[in-house]
Design a protein around this motif. Structure first.
Motif, mmCIF file in Angstrom:
data_model
loop_
_atom_site.group_PDB
_atom_site.id
_atom_site.type_symbol
_atom_site.label_atom_id
_atom_site.label_comp_id
_atom_site.label_asym_id
_atom_site.label_seq_id
_atom_site.Cartn_x
_atom_site.Cartn_y
_atom_site.Cartn_z
ATOM 1 N N ASP A 172 45.553 -11.469 45.860
ATOM 2 C CA ASP A 172 46.952 -11.398 46.306
ATOM 3 C C ASP A 172 47.888 -12.172 45.389
ATOM 4 N N SER A 173 47.446 -12.413 44.163
ATOM 5 C CA SER A 173 48.289 -13.170 43.223
ATOM 6 C C SER A 173 49.608 -12.440 43.001
ATOM 7 N N LYS A 174 50.656 -13.218 42.879
ATOM 8 C CA LYS A 174 51.995 -12.647 42.648
ATOM 9 C C LYS A 174 52.398 -12.934 41.202
ATOM 10 N N TYR A 175 52.994 -11.925 40.574
ATOM 11 C CA TYR A 175 53.436 -12.057 39.184
ATOM 12 C C TYR A 175 54.900 -11.648 39.076
ATOM 13 N N ASP A 176 55.612 -12.292 38.150
ATOM 14 C CA ASP A 176 57.003 -11.900 37.897
ATOM 15 C C ASP A 176 57.033 -10.601 37.103
ATOM 16 N N LYS A 177 56.002 -10.422 36.268
ATOM 17 C CA LYS A 177 55.952 -9.202 35.479
ATOM 18 C C LYS A 177 54.499 -8.805 35.193
ATOM 19 N N ILE A 178 54.207 -7.504 35.373
ATOM 20 C CA ILE A 178 52.886 -6.964 35.042
ATOM 21 C C ILE A 178 53.087 -5.982 33.890
ATOM 22 N N ILE A 179 52.364 -6.226 32.794
ATOM 23 C CA ILE A 179 52.510 -5.422 31.587
ATOM 24 C C ILE A 179 51.155 -4.802 31.249
ATOM 25 N N ALA A 180 51.119 -3.481 31.122
ATOM 26 C CA ALA A 180 49.846 -2.787 30.863
ATOM 27 C C ALA A 180 49.924 -1.949 29.592
ATOM 28 N N PHE A 181 48.768 -1.832 28.922
ATOM 29 C CA PHE A 181 48.666 -1.072 27.684
ATOM 30 C C PHE A 181 47.491 -0.103 27.783
ATOM 31 N N GLY A 182 47.741 1.168 27.475
ATOM 32 C CA GLY A 182 46.683 2.162 27.529
ATOM 33 C C GLY A 182 46.912 3.262 26.516
ATOM 34 N N MET A 213 47.134 2.814 36.009
ATOM 35 C CA MET A 213 47.391 1.424 35.646
ATOM 36 C C MET A 213 48.784 1.287 35.018
ATOM 37 N N LEU A 214 49.134 2.214 34.138
ATOM 38 C CA LEU A 214 50.436 2.159 33.450
ATOM 39 C C LEU A 214 51.592 2.391 34.423
ATOM 40 N N LYS A 215 51.378 3.304 35.374
ATOM 41 C CA LYS A 215 52.422 3.597 36.368
ATOM 42 C C LYS A 215 52.665 2.416 37.301
ATOM 43 N N TRP A 216 51.577 1.726 37.642
ATOM 44 C CA TRP A 216 51.624 0.608 38.585
ATOM 45 C C TRP A 216 52.312 -0.621 37.983
ATOM 46 N N ALA A 217 52.140 -0.826 36.697
ATOM 47 C CA ALA A 217 52.709 -2.009 36.025
ATOM 48 C C ALA A 217 54.235 -1.931 35.973
ATOM 49 N N ASN A 218 54.875 -3.096 35.847
ATOM 50 C CA ASN A 218 56.332 -3.125 35.653
ATOM 51 C C ASN A 218 56.681 -2.503 34.301
ATOM 52 N N GLU A 219 55.812 -2.779 33.338
ATOM 53 C CA GLU A 219 55.970 -2.189 32.001
ATOM 54 C C GLU A 219 54.653 -1.536 31.621
ATOM 55 N N GLY A 220 54.663 -0.226 31.451
ATOM 56 C CA GLY A 220 53.458 0.487 31.023
ATOM 57 C C GLY A 220 53.657 1.008 29.620
ATOM 58 N N HIS A 221 52.852 0.541 28.681
ATOM 59 C CA HIS A 221 52.996 0.940 27.277
ATOM 60 C C HIS A 221 51.872 1.882 26.864
ATOM 61 N N TYR A 222 52.254 3.085 26.436
ATOM 62 C CA TYR A 222 51.274 4.102 26.025
ATOM 63 C C TYR A 222 51.179 4.114 24.500
ATOM 64 N N GLN A 223 49.950 3.939 23.999
ATOM 65 C CA GLN A 223 49.683 3.924 22.540
ATOM 66 C C GLN A 223 50.605 2.960 21.798
#
Length: 195
Positions: free
Chosen positions: A164-174, A182-192
């Motif tokens: 249940d950890s809380k984050y100010d920002k979630i950033i994902a790379f795929g 995973m990319l959709k769920w993150a605040n910032e989803g970076h593709y390639q």
């Protein structure tokens, strides 16, 4: 500011898929034989007529099943030493080196097996969320513990890891459709992003 970074491994941080690389490194003769035997299954997979998890389990098992955990871990360490940092994208390495580790949690989230990715996660100072190999009495059974860590499963496993950890920002790379959730769920989803 508390951040969570979620990095896919194969193709995102690396130039190549490590599964084939590792299995070939482990036993090149067995790899060649089993690769040819699995070609029909790989074709069915491309045509979406076979399940990824079943084909993957069959192929990995055909090379590693019955091997000792000790030997697998030794070969994984050798594989890492031979290929790191060469197979990791330079700009990805630079990015990771510059992560402010204070108030930041970094996850290496991969469908690859823990057995060969673990040394990379340790080197990159990330917690590993991956497909897990099943060992019984120190011998690889050829099975996985739980599901293949891809697609929806990736997201479920990330959520289980962070509780249940809380984050100010979630950033994902795929870099593939297996990272979509995973990319959709993150605040910032970076593709390639590192390509």
């Amino acid at each position: 500011m508390k951040k969570l970074y979620c990095f896919d491994f194969d193709g995102t941080l690396t130039y190549k898929d490590t599964m084939f690389m590792y299995l070939k490194f482990y036993d090149s003769t067995k790899f060649r034989i089993q690769f040819l035997r699995h070609v029909p299954l790989f074709i069915l997979l491309k045509l979406k007529l076979a399940e990824t998890e079943k084909v993957k389990k069959s192929f990995i098992g055909s090379i590693l099943k019955g091997q000792t955990q000790e030997k697998i871990e030794m070969k994984s360490r050798q594989f890492f030493e031979e290929h790191y940092p060469k197979i990791v994208r330079e700009n990805a390495l630079d990015f990771i080196k510059n992560i402010d580790r204070n108030n930041t949690q970094s996850l290496l989230v991969t469908a690859s097996l823990d057995i060969w990715v673990k040394p990379f996660a340790e080197e990159l100072k990330m917690e590993l969320v991956s497909t897990r190999a099943e060992f019984k009495n120190g011998i690889f059974t050829g099975n996985f513990i739980g599901k293949n860590c891809n697609g929806k499963e990736k997201l479920l496993r990330i959520k289980a890891e962070i509780h249940d950890s809380k984050y100010d920002k979630i950033i994902a790379f795929g870099d593939t459709s297996g990272d979509r959730q995973m990319l959709k769920w993150a605040n910032e989803g970076h593709y390639q992003f590192f390509h």
